[in-house]
Motif scaffolding. Sequence first.
Motif, PDB file in Angstrom:
ATOM      1  N   ARG A 141      39.398  12.839  -8.007  1.00 43.16           N
ATOM      2  CA  ARG A 141      38.437  13.789  -8.559  1.00 43.16           C
ATOM      3  C   ARG A 141      39.007  15.207  -8.659  1.00 43.16           C
ATOM      4  O   ARG A 141      38.272  16.149  -8.944  1.00 43.16           O
ATOM      5  N   SER A 182      37.815   4.372 -11.904  1.00 40.76           N
ATOM      6  CA  SER A 182      37.167   5.443 -12.659  1.00 40.76           C
ATOM      7  C   SER A 182      38.065   6.643 -12.979  1.00 40.76           C
ATOM      8  O   SER A 182      37.957   7.206 -14.078  1.00 40.76           O
ATOM      9  N   PRO A 183      38.980   7.076 -12.077  1.00 42.00           N
ATOM     10  CA  PRO A 183      39.791   8.235 -12.447  1.00 42.00           C
ATOM     11  C   PRO A 183      40.647   8.006 -13.685  1.00 42.00           C
ATOM     12  O   PRO A 183      40.891   8.942 -14.458  1.00 42.00           O
ATOM     13  N   TRP A 184      41.124   6.788 -13.886  1.00 43.93           N
ATOM     14  CA  TRP A 184      42.067   6.534 -14.965  1.00 43.93           C
ATOM     15  C   TRP A 184      41.402   6.372 -16.323  1.00 43.93           C
ATOM     16  O   TRP A 184      42.067   6.049 -17.306  1.00 43.93           O
ATOM     17  N   GLN A 185      40.115   6.650 -16.390  1.00 47.66           N
ATOM     18  CA  GLN A 185      39.464   6.804 -17.681  1.00 47.66           C
ATOM     19  C   GLN A 185      39.893   8.123 -18.333  1.00 47.66           C
ATOM     20  O   GLN A 185      39.743   8.304 -19.535  1.00 47.66           O
ATOM     21  N   SER A 186      40.418   9.048 -17.509  1.00 43.79           N
ATOM     22  CA  SER A 186      40.838  10.369 -17.978  1.00 43.79           C
ATOM     23  C   SER A 186      42.306  10.337 -18.403  1.00 43.79           C
ATOM     24  O   SER A 186      43.173   9.912 -17.631  1.00 43.79           O
ATOM     25  N   PRO A 187      42.634  10.786 -19.627  1.00 39.58           N
ATOM     26  CA  PRO A 187      44.037  10.814 -20.063  1.00 39.58           C
ATOM     27  C   PRO A 187      44.931  11.648 -19.146  1.00 39.58           C
ATOM     28  O   PRO A 187      46.078  11.265 -18.891  1.00 39.58           O
ATOM     29  N   ALA A 188      44.420  12.781 -18.637  1.00 41.40           N
ATOM     30  CA  ALA A 188      45.247  13.622 -17.753  1.00 41.40           C
ATOM     31  C   ALA A 188      45.581  12.882 -16.462  1.00 41.40           C
ATOM     32  O   ALA A 188      46.703  12.991 -15.948  1.00 41.40           O
ATOM     33  N   ARG A 189      44.634  12.128 -15.931  1.00 37.99           N
ATOM     34  CA  ARG A 189      44.899  11.373 -14.710  1.00 37.99           C
ATOM     35  C   ARG A 189      45.829  10.188 -14.979  1.00 37.99           C
ATOM     36  O   ARG A 189      46.639   9.834 -14.125  1.00 37.99           O
ATOM     37  N   GLU A 231      47.021  18.422 -13.562  1.00 38.73           N
ATOM     38  CA  GLU A 231      47.812  17.287 -14.052  1.00 38.73           C
ATOM     39  C   GLU A 231      49.229  17.432 -13.527  1.00 38.73           C
ATOM     40  O   GLU A 231      49.832  18.507 -13.647  1.00 38.73           O
ATOM     41  N   GLY A 269      46.292   4.628 -22.592  1.00 37.89           N
ATOM     42  CA  GLY A 269      45.325   4.670 -21.502  1.00 37.89           C
ATOM     43  C   GLY A 269      44.734   3.302 -21.230  1.00 37.89           C
ATOM     44  O   GLY A 269      44.504   2.933 -20.063  1.00 37.89           O
TER      45      GLY A 269
END
Length: 275
Positions: A66, A181-188, A70, A152
Amino acid sequence: MAAHAVERRTVEVDGVPLSYLAAGDDAAPPLILLHGTFWSRVWQPVLPALGERSRCYALDFPGFGRSGGELTVEQATVPALAQTVLHAADALGVGQFDVAAHDIGGGVAQQLAATSGRVRKMVLMNAVMFDSWPVPAVERFRDPAVRRNTSGEDLLAARRKSTQACASRTFSDEELADYLSPWQSPARARSWMAMAAAADSRYTLELVPALKEAAIPTRLVWGRDDDFQKIAFARRYMDEIPNADLVQVEGKHIPTEDSPDAIATAILDHLAGAP
C-alpha cells in the motif's frame, strides 16, 4: 497468547508515503518486519500475537503493498533497501530495533545486522541467504527485454500461481485477491520487476564475514516444505554464523499462512530470551 489490534498507518520517508501495519504498545521494544517479493500481508497472521511483546512495524517498501512511489532497479538492491529501512526507522523515531524478515527482505535484514549497528536481534523466515537466490522465475527479470515485454496481466497471472504455491493450505478467493491486489497497479508491477532485476546473491555472500563478526542473536524460522528457499540453507546459516538457531514449522514459503501460532511463539521466545 494475547491479541493486539493491527492498524495500517503511513509515514513519509524520503518524500514517499510508506505504508506499514502497526501492532503493540508504543512503549514496547520496536520490531521492524520486512517483506521480499510479496508485501506486508505475509506478516498479518502473526502481528496480533507479536504485538503482545513488541511495537511492530511491518513495512511496505516503496512501490509495494500500500506504499506510494516506485522502485527502480538501483533502488531495489539489498543495500539500497536497507537504507530505506533505516530512514523509515528514523522517521518513526526508532533507534535500535529487532528485525524479522521474509524472502528478499531477509537479505535486507542481514545487511542491517552486518552494517548498521542498530539491530538487537534478528529473525529470518524462509529468507534468502548465501547463494540461495535468485530463483529462476525471479532471475529472468534481470533481462530488460523480459521486463519490457511482461504485461500487467502476465505478472498478475504469475503472482497468482506463485502465491498459492507458497502455502500448503488453499487460499480462499478473498485471501488470494487480497494478496494480489497491489499488482493491479502498473507502478507496483514495475516495482516488483525492479526488485527481481536487482536480485543478486553477491549481496548476501559478501555479508558473511561481517555477520560472523557481529554475531547478532538470530532465529531462523522455516516452513520445512519450502520449494523456493530450501531449509538446507537455513541449516548452513546455523552452522556457519554464530548465535543462530533454527525452528522448523509446517508449511511452505509463506509459513505464517500455515503455522501462524508456531511462528509467533518461536519469534516471541527468541525476542524475550537473554541477549
